[in-house]
Design an enzyme around this catalytic site. Sequence first.
Site, PDB file in Angstrom:
ATOM      1  N   GLY A 190      -9.271 -13.887   6.213  1.00  9.78           N
ATOM      2  CA  GLY A 190      -8.388 -14.149   5.083  1.00  9.78           C
ATOM      3  C   GLY A 190      -9.160 -13.993   3.795  1.00  9.78           C
ATOM      4  O   GLY A 190     -10.392 -13.864   3.803  1.00  9.78           O
ATOM      5  N   PRO A 192     -11.028 -14.476   0.186  1.00  8.87           N
ATOM      6  CA  PRO A 192     -12.060 -15.452  -0.174  1.00  8.87           C
ATOM      7  C   PRO A 192     -11.432 -16.715  -0.759  1.00  8.87           C
ATOM      8  O   PRO A 192     -10.417 -16.639  -1.455  1.00  8.87           O
ATOM      9  CB  PRO A 192     -12.883 -14.737  -1.248  1.00  8.87           C
ATOM     10  CG  PRO A 192     -12.467 -13.329  -1.244  1.00  8.87           C
ATOM     11  CD  PRO A 192     -11.178 -13.208  -0.515  1.00  8.87           C
ATOM     12  N   GLY A 193     -12.025 -17.839  -0.461  1.00  5.38           N
ATOM     13  CA  GLY A 193     -11.576 -19.093  -1.064  1.00  5.38           C
ATOM     14  C   GLY A 193     -10.352 -19.711  -0.431  1.00  5.38           C
ATOM     15  O   GLY A 193      -9.774 -20.642  -0.956  1.00  5.38           O
ATOM     16  N   THR A 194      -9.936 -19.190   0.743  1.00  3.61           N
ATOM     17  CA  THR A 194      -8.742 -19.752   1.357  1.00  3.61           C
ATOM     18  C   THR A 194      -9.067 -20.932   2.267  1.00  3.61           C
ATOM     19  O   THR A 194      -8.168 -21.520   2.849  1.00  3.61           O
ATOM     20  CB  THR A 194      -7.995 -18.679   2.169  1.00  3.61           C
ATOM     21  OG1 THR A 194      -8.944 -17.909   2.881  1.00  3.61           O
ATOM     22  CG2 THR A 194      -7.197 -17.779   1.253  1.00  3.61           C
ATOM     23  N   LYS A 196     -11.824 -21.006   4.784  1.00  2.00           N
ATOM     24  CA  LYS A 196     -12.339 -20.690   6.113  1.00  2.00           C
ATOM     25  C   LYS A 196     -13.543 -21.570   6.454  1.00  2.00           C
ATOM     26  O   LYS A 196     -13.639 -22.134   7.536  1.00  2.00           O
ATOM     27  CB  LYS A 196     -12.710 -19.203   6.193  1.00  2.00           C
ATOM     28  CG  LYS A 196     -11.513 -18.293   5.957  1.00  2.00           C
ATOM     29  CD  LYS A 196     -11.859 -16.827   6.080  1.00  2.00           C
ATOM     30  CE  LYS A 196     -12.667 -16.328   4.919  1.00  2.00           C
ATOM     31  NZ  LYS A 196     -11.916 -16.293   3.641  1.00  2.00           N
ATOM     32  N   HIS A 412      -1.810  -3.567 -28.326  1.00  2.00           N
ATOM     33  CA  HIS A 412      -2.095  -3.338 -26.905  1.00  2.00           C
ATOM     34  C   HIS A 412      -1.430  -4.424 -26.053  1.00  2.00           C
ATOM     35  O   HIS A 412      -0.679  -4.123 -25.120  1.00  2.00           O
ATOM     36  CB  HIS A 412      -3.620  -3.332 -26.696  1.00  2.00           C
ATOM     37  CG  HIS A 412      -4.052  -3.129 -25.288  1.00  2.00           C
ATOM     38  ND1 HIS A 412      -4.577  -1.948 -24.830  1.00  2.00           N
ATOM     39  CD2 HIS A 412      -4.038  -3.961 -24.222  1.00  2.00           C
ATOM     40  CE1 HIS A 412      -4.867  -2.067 -23.550  1.00  2.00           C
ATOM     41  NE2 HIS A 412      -4.553  -3.291 -23.154  1.00  2.00           N
ATOM     42  N   GLU A 413      -1.674  -5.683 -26.404  1.00  2.00           N
ATOM     43  CA  GLU A 413      -1.092  -6.782 -25.621  1.00  2.00           C
ATOM     44  C   GLU A 413       0.422  -6.803 -25.754  1.00  2.00           C
ATOM     45  O   GLU A 413       1.131  -7.075 -24.779  1.00  2.00           O
ATOM     46  CB  GLU A 413      -1.693  -8.126 -26.044  1.00  2.00           C
ATOM     47  CG  GLU A 413      -3.200  -8.270 -25.786  1.00  2.00           C
ATOM     48  CD  GLU A 413      -3.607  -7.950 -24.363  1.00  2.00           C
ATOM     49  OE1 GLU A 413      -2.801  -8.174 -23.439  1.00  2.00           O
ATOM     50  OE2 GLU A 413      -4.730  -7.449 -24.165  1.00  2.00           O
ATOM     51  N   HIS A 416       1.837  -4.466 -23.198  1.00  2.00           N
ATOM     52  CA  HIS A 416       1.938  -5.051 -21.856  1.00  2.00           C
ATOM     53  C   HIS A 416       3.149  -5.979 -21.776  1.00  2.00           C
ATOM     54  O   HIS A 416       3.955  -5.894 -20.855  1.00  2.00           O
ATOM     55  CB  HIS A 416       0.696  -5.899 -21.540  1.00  2.00           C
ATOM     56  CG  HIS A 416      -0.537  -5.108 -21.245  1.00  2.00           C
ATOM     57  ND1 HIS A 416      -0.576  -4.100 -20.326  1.00  2.00           N
ATOM     58  CD2 HIS A 416      -1.805  -5.224 -21.722  1.00  2.00           C
ATOM     59  CE1 HIS A 416      -1.807  -3.618 -20.258  1.00  2.00           C
ATOM     60  NE2 HIS A 416      -2.573  -4.275 -21.111  1.00  2.00           N
TER      61      HIS A 416
END
Length: 581
Positions: A190, A192-194, A196, A412-413, A416
Amino acid sequence: MKKLKIKFVILPIILAVLSLLALVVGNINQKPINSEQYVNFMKDLSERKISSVYLTTSPKILVELKNNIKYETDNPRSDKFKETLLQSGVKVFEQEPIPLNTLIPMCGLILSIIFLLFYSFKSHKVTAKGLFSVDKLDANEVFNLPFSFESIAGNEEAKESVKDVVDFLKNPEKYSAYGARMPRGIILYGEPGTGKTLLAKAISAEAGVPFYAMSGSDFVQIYVGVGASRIRQLFKKAKANGKAVIFIDEIDAIGKKRSNSKGGNSDEKDQTLNALLTEMSGFNESEGIIVLAATNRLDMLDPALLRPGRFDRHIEVSLPDVSAREKILNLHLKNKPVGNININEWAHKTTYFSGAKLENLINEAAILACKDDNKYIDERHVDQAYSIVVAGYEKVNRDYIKENDRKITAYHEAGHALVSMNILPMEKISKVTIIPTSKGAGGYTLSIPEDQLYQNKSYLNKRIMVLLGGRAAEEIIFGCENITTGAYSDLKSSTSIIANMVTEYGMGDSLGLLSLQEISTLNIQSGNDILDECKALVNSLYAETKKLIQDNIEDLEKIAVKLIEKETIHEKDLKQIVFDI
Ligand code: ADP
Ligand code: ZN
């Protein structure tokens, strides 16, 4: 300990220095020896006054009389000289005598040198040992970890799939009585950081057996054989204790699928992998040893690892869904002073956050509350922490930013935000800012994606358009010549989505439903048309984005102006501008 060692070194050094001094002084003070003519020597010889002669090959020989007087005379170097001397009752030495004032310091010097050599050899052995100890193992067993299944929120399926393992570790005999074979190895996979590592620790803690943890990268060494030796040591150590949980993080470092192109130290990797497989088949099923390994991607692993009798149970530890996120947030807020935080709403706002990221969010919020000297962690702390976790810290000193750069960032922002609001109205934009962050962004637009199991083609296209919106706005407002590097990471992300669509998700034409990854393992050449197709796709999406912005150019202006004025604007400002609500 250290002092003692220094004493050992200092004593011989002092002795050596003294001896050297004595040698030098002794040599300077040496009385010069008289020279006598050879005829006088012959005279002494016939008068039997001579006690000994030091006969060397040098031009002079040393003569010692019976009254202890010494002198030098020429060496006749005749063949019969020694015989003549002996016949006259003279002791003949074939070496010069060493005077006592030379002999004693000499002995001292030699002794101290021997001692120093011995000592340095001994301490060298220590460093040499250090040098060769690259294969030394540093996995320490840990008992009584402060974890249990309670420490894991969400991940119910994963927890359920390892409950029997805990039972087995507690009671291996019970299982062998039934003839049941427990997996020797379990792969936890899974993102990273889940959680394990957390799950592995919880298993060991629940079962009350020691936990040995190492990372796959610890086994990948420059020296061939070191990795394999470390594996053997790890298992030896674990077995010595009876039951154990062995946890290998990043198993892909040693167990990656072998590709066609032979990598640099693939030999080393093979050896390490083989050692692991051998060790795993080496322990008895009833011993109560289980190997847990974690990886981000199961499909990267060598099939040899996944065969029955090896890592034959695969458990997915997935990103938490809304309810799991709420549980994780609650868990990490449990022992903290919590003010009014709408945890349920935060669970909704943190789509695609891993457990580790959620933990980080709460931790940052706690730090901010503490900095504030606030009694409780409040909504605003979590809000600030959210921006920090997602985008990085806001730069405090912003005086250096030129007005023109602020303007570029604002458009630019705004690009988005505008595209996102028009084509992905379900995704909430919680914040748009032109304050640069510690992560290097000039500004950012924070949108909250929806939880969804699958992402369809139309959604991916729209995501790409949102990513391209920044550059498109720049080009429309400032002209092609003035586009900036600000779109760098946007383009990286959009390229990655496009490439995956065409090569892995079966959403393109040049490969159709084929997967490039599989094709490459079969070593089939794929042509350049993939690149052409990706390029065509991005170009058409870019044109579409530009058109969308041009059609809504007034909204873009309004958003940008507001951004320049306020630096940060929120959802309600945007809604007001775009939807007039
Ligand atoms: P992984 O090994 O999958 O990379 P870790 O187990 O190291 O992840 O998780 C890091 C941290 O994130 C944990 O120590 C814990 O604080 C937090 N965490 C992750 N998942 C969860 C979860 N399901 N419940 C509670 N905390 C979690
Ligand atoms: Zn951008």
